[in-house]
Design a protein around this motif. Structure first.
Motif, PDB file in Angstrom:
ATOM      1  N   ARG A 117      -1.393  20.383 -15.721  1.00 36.48           N
ATOM      2  CA  ARG A 117      -1.135  19.034 -16.307  1.00 36.48           C
ATOM      3  C   ARG A 117      -1.133  19.547 -17.946  1.00 36.48           C
ATOM      4  NH1 ARG A 117      -4.847  16.650 -13.268  1.00 36.48           N
ATOM      5  NH2 ARG A 117      -6.066  16.080 -14.912  1.00 36.48           N
ATOM      6  N   GLN A 118      -2.105  20.322 -18.104  1.00 37.25           N
ATOM      7  CA  GLN A 118      -2.108  20.743 -19.737  1.00 37.25           C
ATOM      8  C   GLN A 118      -0.963  21.796 -20.147  1.00 37.25           C
ATOM      9  OE1 GLN A 118      -6.077  22.374 -19.818  1.00 37.25           O
ATOM     10  NE2 GLN A 118      -7.141  20.571 -20.440  1.00 37.25           N
ATOM     11  N   ALA A 119      -0.828  22.695 -19.116  1.00 37.74           N
ATOM     12  CA  ALA A 119       0.254  23.532 -19.247  1.00 37.74           C
ATOM     13  C   ALA A 119       1.674  22.955 -19.471  1.00 37.74           C
ATOM     14  CB  ALA A 119       0.465  24.500 -18.137  1.00 37.74           C
ATOM     15  N   ILE A 120       1.994  21.846 -18.724  1.00 35.69           N
ATOM     16  CA  ILE A 120       2.955  20.945 -19.181  1.00 35.69           C
ATOM     17  C   ILE A 120       2.972  20.379 -20.516  1.00 35.69           C
ATOM     18  CG2 ILE A 120       4.253  18.798 -18.300  1.00 35.69           C
ATOM     19  CD1 ILE A 120       3.547  19.742 -15.498  1.00 35.69           C
ATOM     20  N   ASN A 121       2.134  19.986 -20.949  1.00 34.61           N
ATOM     21  CA  ASN A 121       2.040  19.250 -22.311  1.00 34.61           C
ATOM     22  C   ASN A 121       2.303  20.470 -23.164  1.00 34.61           C
ATOM     23  OD1 ASN A 121       0.861  16.173 -22.691  1.00 34.61           O
ATOM     24  ND2 ASN A 121       0.279  17.029 -20.525  1.00 34.61           N
ATOM     25  N   TYR A 122       1.622  21.431 -22.854  1.00 33.87           N
ATOM     26  CA  TYR A 122       1.907  22.668 -24.209  1.00 33.87           C
ATOM     27  C   TYR A 122       3.284  23.250 -24.067  1.00 33.87           C
ATOM     28  CZ  TYR A 122      -3.158  22.097 -25.585  1.00 33.87           C
ATOM     29  OH  TYR A 122      -4.214  21.544 -26.101  1.00 33.87           O
ATOM     30  N   GLY A 123       3.781  23.387 -22.885  1.00 29.72           N
ATOM     31  CA  GLY A 123       4.930  24.208 -22.448  1.00 29.72           C
ATOM     32  C   GLY A 123       6.444  23.326 -22.995  1.00 29.72           C
ATOM     33  N   ILE A 124       6.161  22.176 -22.899  1.00 29.24           N
ATOM     34  CA  ILE A 124       7.321  21.212 -23.276  1.00 29.24           C
ATOM     35  C   ILE A 124       7.799  21.377 -24.863  1.00 29.24           C
ATOM     36  CG2 ILE A 124       6.543  18.811 -23.728  1.00 29.24           C
ATOM     37  CD1 ILE A 124       9.377  19.833 -21.414  1.00 29.24           C
ATOM     38  N   ASP A 125       9.107  21.493 -24.951  1.00 27.30           N
ATOM     39  CA  ASP A 125       9.400  21.851 -26.558  1.00 27.30           C
ATOM     40  C   ASP A 125      10.230  20.355 -26.570  1.00 27.30           C
ATOM     41  OD1 ASP A 125      10.912  21.951 -28.851  1.00 27.30           O
ATOM     42  OD2 ASP A 125      11.409  23.873 -28.365  1.00 27.30           O
ATOM     43  N   ARG A 126       9.493  19.617 -27.456  1.00 23.78           N
ATOM     44  CA  ARG A 126       9.719  17.934 -27.576  1.00 23.78           C
ATOM     45  C   ARG A 126      10.897  18.043 -28.517  1.00 23.78           C
ATOM     46  NH1 ARG A 126       4.600  18.259 -26.374  1.00 23.78           N
ATOM     47  NH2 ARG A 126       3.718  16.922 -25.138  1.00 23.78           N
ATOM     48  N   GLU A 175       1.074  -1.303  -0.084  1.00 30.26           N
ATOM     49  CA  GLU A 175       0.028  -0.038   0.048  1.00 30.26           C
ATOM     50  C   GLU A 175       0.917   1.475  -0.174  1.00 30.26           C
ATOM     51  OE1 GLU A 175      -3.144   1.748   3.117  1.00 30.26           O
ATOM     52  OE2 GLU A 175      -3.792  -0.044   2.037  1.00 30.26           O
ATOM     53  N   TYR A 176       0.464   2.306  -0.831  1.00 31.39           N
ATOM     54  CA  TYR A 176       1.314   3.295  -1.091  1.00 31.39           C
ATOM     55  C   TYR A 176       0.511   4.574  -1.038  1.00 31.39           C
ATOM     56  CZ  TYR A 176       4.867   0.030  -2.655  1.00 31.39           C
ATOM     57  OH  TYR A 176       5.615  -1.201  -2.894  1.00 31.39           O
ATOM     58  N   ALA A 177       1.086   5.661  -0.557  1.00 32.66           N
ATOM     59  CA  ALA A 177       0.735   7.209  -0.709  1.00 32.66           C
ATOM     60  C   ALA A 177       0.089   7.463  -2.164  1.00 32.66           C
ATOM     61  CB  ALA A 177       1.456   8.048  -0.129  1.00 32.66           C
ATOM     62  N   VAL A 178      -0.842   8.402  -2.303  1.00 36.81           N
ATOM     63  CA  VAL A 178      -1.012   8.823  -3.672  1.00 36.81           C
ATOM     64  C   VAL A 178      -1.523  10.214  -3.580  1.00 36.81           C
ATOM     65  CG1 VAL A 178      -3.448   8.543  -5.052  1.00 36.81           C
ATOM     66  CG2 VAL A 178      -2.443   6.342  -4.136  1.00 36.81           C
ATOM     67  N   GLY A 179      -1.235  10.845  -4.795  1.00 39.47           N
ATOM     68  CA  GLY A 179      -1.703  11.996  -4.985  1.00 39.47           C
ATOM     69  C   GLY A 179      -0.793  13.348  -4.953  1.00 39.47           C
ATOM     70  N   ASN A 180      -0.735  14.351  -5.741  1.00 38.82           N
ATOM     71  CA  ASN A 180      -0.035  15.432  -5.927  1.00 38.82           C
ATOM     72  C   ASN A 180      -0.728  16.659  -5.837  1.00 38.82           C
ATOM     73  OD1 ASN A 180       1.675  17.446  -7.090  1.00 38.82           O
ATOM     74  ND2 ASN A 180       3.297  15.907  -6.747  1.00 38.82           N
ATOM     75  N   ASP A 181      -0.556  17.429  -5.027  1.00 32.75           N
ATOM     76  CA  ASP A 181      -1.358  18.632  -5.007  1.00 32.75           C
ATOM     77  C   ASP A 181      -1.094  19.656  -6.052  1.00 32.75           C
ATOM     78  OD1 ASP A 181      -2.854  17.890  -2.568  1.00 32.75           O
ATOM     79  OD2 ASP A 181      -1.437  18.796  -1.015  1.00 32.75           O
ATOM     80  N   VAL A 182      -0.006  19.754  -6.822  1.00 30.45           N
ATOM     81  CA  VAL A 182       0.384  20.435  -7.925  1.00 30.45           C
ATOM     82  C   VAL A 182      -0.139  19.848  -9.282  1.00 30.45           C
ATOM     83  CG1 VAL A 182       2.157  21.572  -9.230  1.00 30.45           C
ATOM     84  CG2 VAL A 182       2.212  21.252  -6.630  1.00 30.45           C
ATOM     85  N   THR A 183       0.140  18.508  -9.362  1.00 33.81           N
ATOM     86  CA  THR A 183      -0.362  17.960 -10.811  1.00 33.81           C
ATOM     87  C   THR A 183      -1.755  17.440 -10.595  1.00 33.81           C
ATOM     88  OG1 THR A 183       0.498  15.865 -10.054  1.00 33.81           O
ATOM     89  CG2 THR A 183       1.881  17.369 -11.369  1.00 33.81           C
ATOM     90  N   CYS A 184      -2.257  17.490  -9.422  1.00 25.53           N
ATOM     91  CA  CYS A 184      -3.933  17.178  -9.657  1.00 25.53           C
ATOM     92  C   CYS A 184      -4.812  18.485 -10.054  1.00 25.53           C
ATOM     93  CB  CYS A 184      -4.298  17.111  -7.981  1.00 25.53           C
ATOM     94  SG  CYS A 184      -4.572  18.547  -7.142  1.00 25.53           S
ATOM     95  N   ASP A 185      -4.148  19.561 -10.336  1.00 21.60           N
ATOM     96  CA  ASP A 185      -4.712  20.806 -11.043  1.00 21.60           C
ATOM     97  C   ASP A 185      -4.556  20.480 -12.678  1.00 21.60           C
ATOM     98  OD1 ASP A 185      -5.482  23.206 -12.275  1.00 21.60           O
ATOM     99  OD2 ASP A 185      -4.911  24.202 -10.424  1.00 21.60           O
TER     100      ASP A 185
END
Length: 552
Positions: free
Chosen positions: A318-327, A304-314
């Motif tokens: 998550r969308q900003a990270i996807n659009y902000g990364i230069d692949r 059993e493990y802890a779950v969740g992140n108070d930053v990426t739960c927004d």
């Protein structure tokens, strides 16, 4: 069913095998470089002056060596690093375009409800001990995997296999799962009469090759099966040596191997007399973005493990990270250009969705964060309701590519006002963070099942703790189609149906960067047959069709 899990496999592979001296590794290969001389010519003379058979020597990663031997009921050919088992035959195979072709099977069909698969079995196949292969051996193999305490092959959707007669086997499902075909294309059939303890070290099969010799931690030698029912292999002997990247390069530079795996960081050091073979892959690199707030718990096979992140739960983050990364920048800086941009775990596959494509737009990323209330602080890090946009990003220590990806990601996110603290860790230390923090993962097979594992609410790879009922429904419906081709549109809808899905404009539970090119130094006079897209894992998939290789 208890399985060797992805975690356990990664730990085994991560331990590695100490690279021995090249002389020791190739000690079992009379005539030095074997099938080719130092000038790359075909064959060489042995001590008796006779012509040696056509042979190739290939280097692979230490993690490519099967820990339990060449046993399909444990891990050989199946699981995470999938490939054709060579020593054993399979019911079906996939061609270079990933179309299904019969091997042991003469025919196959699925019932309308998706609950029964029926395979006709050819009657001209014998194992290397002379005994005939029948439907009973097929049923034994499948049931053996289903009931095994240690199998990396996932057949948990199978209830049982039944041999109707010598030439017919039925596979009864516990739920519809048409992706079963992709798994069966790499499951080697073992003989019921000759399977037991020690099989992995002394396998009896009906495939293109026999295991001639296995020096654990050093090399495996395969020779052509003289009684193979199909076309005789052109390459009569295959020597596989297991070594680290630097040793692999040294082996090529000294002419002791014919094919040497390498990485982007070594690609410029091309030895004289060798070409650089660049194999396209679906070996994807990406980062999981936990979708739920901190505070919960989740159980998996490790506990059993802890779950969740108070930053990426927004969602905005998550969308900003996807659009902000230069692949493209990621590929150039990390892979020296040896990779292709990836937007999903299966880019370019028939089931991948073009809606996963996400062009770099840093201004849009910043607007998403601004509109969601993430305010840029004096220290350059955003904050919202007392929560700093600060993340810990984990990667497997010892993996130079994942380390470089993590560092590049942190550098690019700084421009958005997101702080990323990079943390290398062993797999033992990494897994307690699998559901709470972003992790750099490697995935990819020539099958849609990984899309299922990553996005399905109960999927084995759902590290993002992602749940979307519509996505689950699409995935279930896709797997229930009796004809695999009829499922592709449903896989695409699970990614984006115009209103919801896992795409960057949707729930964005992952951010994907690149498919890593698989690179090999190949002797100039060696003709390597056309390759399928390589899955995750830099190993046996290269030699899927080694029987079709030849010397000029």
């Amino acid at each position: 069913m208890d399985l060797i899990t992805r975690r356990q496999f990664a730990q085994l592979a991560g331990t590695g095998v100490v690279a021995l001296s090249l002389g020791g590794v190739l000690a079992g290969c009379a005539g030095g470089s074997g099938g080719s001389g130092s000038d790359g010519s075909k064959g060489s003379d042995d001590a008796a002056g006779g012509a040696r058979p056509s042979q190739v020597i290939v280097s692979m990663t230490p993690g490519s060596e099967p820990a339990a031997g060449f046993d399909p009921l444990v891990s050989w050919g199946c699981g995470e690093h999938v490939h054709e088992p060579l020593i054993q035959s399979t019911l079906i195979v996939t061609d270079a375009d990933l179309n299904f072709k019969n091997d042991l099977a003469t025919s196959y069909e699925c019932s309308e409800d998706g609950m029964t698969w029926t395979f006709g079995i050819r009657d001209d196949v014998r194992f290397t001990d002379g005994q005939p292969l029948t439907a009973h051996d097929v049923a034994f193999t499948i049931n053996g995997i289903v009931n095994a305490e240690a199998s990396e092959c996932d057949l948990s959707m199978v209830r049982e296999a039944v041999a109707v007669d010598d030439a017919t086997v039925e596979i009864h499902m516990s739920k519809p799962f048409n992706a079963l075909l992709y798994t069966l294309a790499v499951v080697g059939i073992v003989p019921e009469h000759a399977y037991g303890e020690g099989y992995g070290a002394n396998p009896v099969g009906s495939g293109r090759y026999l295991l001639e010799q296995w020096d654990k931690g050093q090399q495996a030698i395969l020779v052509a099966n003289p009684d193979y029912y199909g076309e005789a292999p052109k390459m009569e002997r295959v020597v596989v040596v297991f070594m680290e990247e630097d040793a692999s390069l040294a082996a090529a530079q000294s002419g002791q191997v014919d094919v040497a795996y390498t990485a982007a960081t070594y690609a410029a050091n091309q030895p004289a007399g060798y070409d650089l073979l660049n194999c396209a892959s679906v070996d994807s690199r990406g980062i999981s973005l936990p979708c739920v707030p901190a505070g919960g718990t989740k159980s998996d096979e490790g506990g059993e493990y802890a779950v969740g992140n108070d930053v990426t739960c927004d969602l905005a983050v998550r969308q900003a990270i996807n659009y902000g990364i230069d692949r493209e920048r990621m590929i150039e800086n990390v892979l020296n250009g040896y990779g292709t941009v990836a937007y999903s775990v299966g880019d370019g596959m028939p089931w991948s969705s073009p809606d996963m494509r996400c062009e770099t737009d840093t201004e849009k990323a910043k607007r998403l964060l601004d509109d969601a209330g993430w305010v840029l602080g004096a220290d350059g890090v955003r904050e919202k309701a007392g929560v700093r946009a600060s993340l810990s990003l984990y990667y497997a220590a010892g993996d130079s590519v994942r380390q470089a990806i993590a560092a590049e990601f942190a550098d690019q996110m700084e421009g958005l006002g997101i702080e990323v603290n990079v943390k290398g860790a062993s797999w033992d230390d990494l897994y307690p963070h699998q559901f709470t923090d972003p992790v750099v993962w490697g995935w990819g097979t020539n099958a849609p099942v990984e899309t299922y594992n990553l996005l399905y609410s109960q999927g084995s790879g759902n590290y993002a703790c992602y749940e979307n009922a519509a996505v689950d429904d699409y995935l279930d419906e896709a797997l229930s189609k009796p004809n695999v081709g009829d499922s592709f549109d449903l896989w695409k809808k699970a990614q984006w149906d115009g209103a919801t899905g896992a795409a960057p404009q949707g729930d964005a539970p992952w951010v994907w960067f690149a498919n890593v090119d698989h690179l090999y130094f190949v002797r100039e006079s060696l003709k390597v047959a056309e390759q399928k897209p390589h899955p995750h894992g830099h190993g046996w998939s290269l030699v899927n069709n080694v029987d079709q290789w030849s010397w000029a």
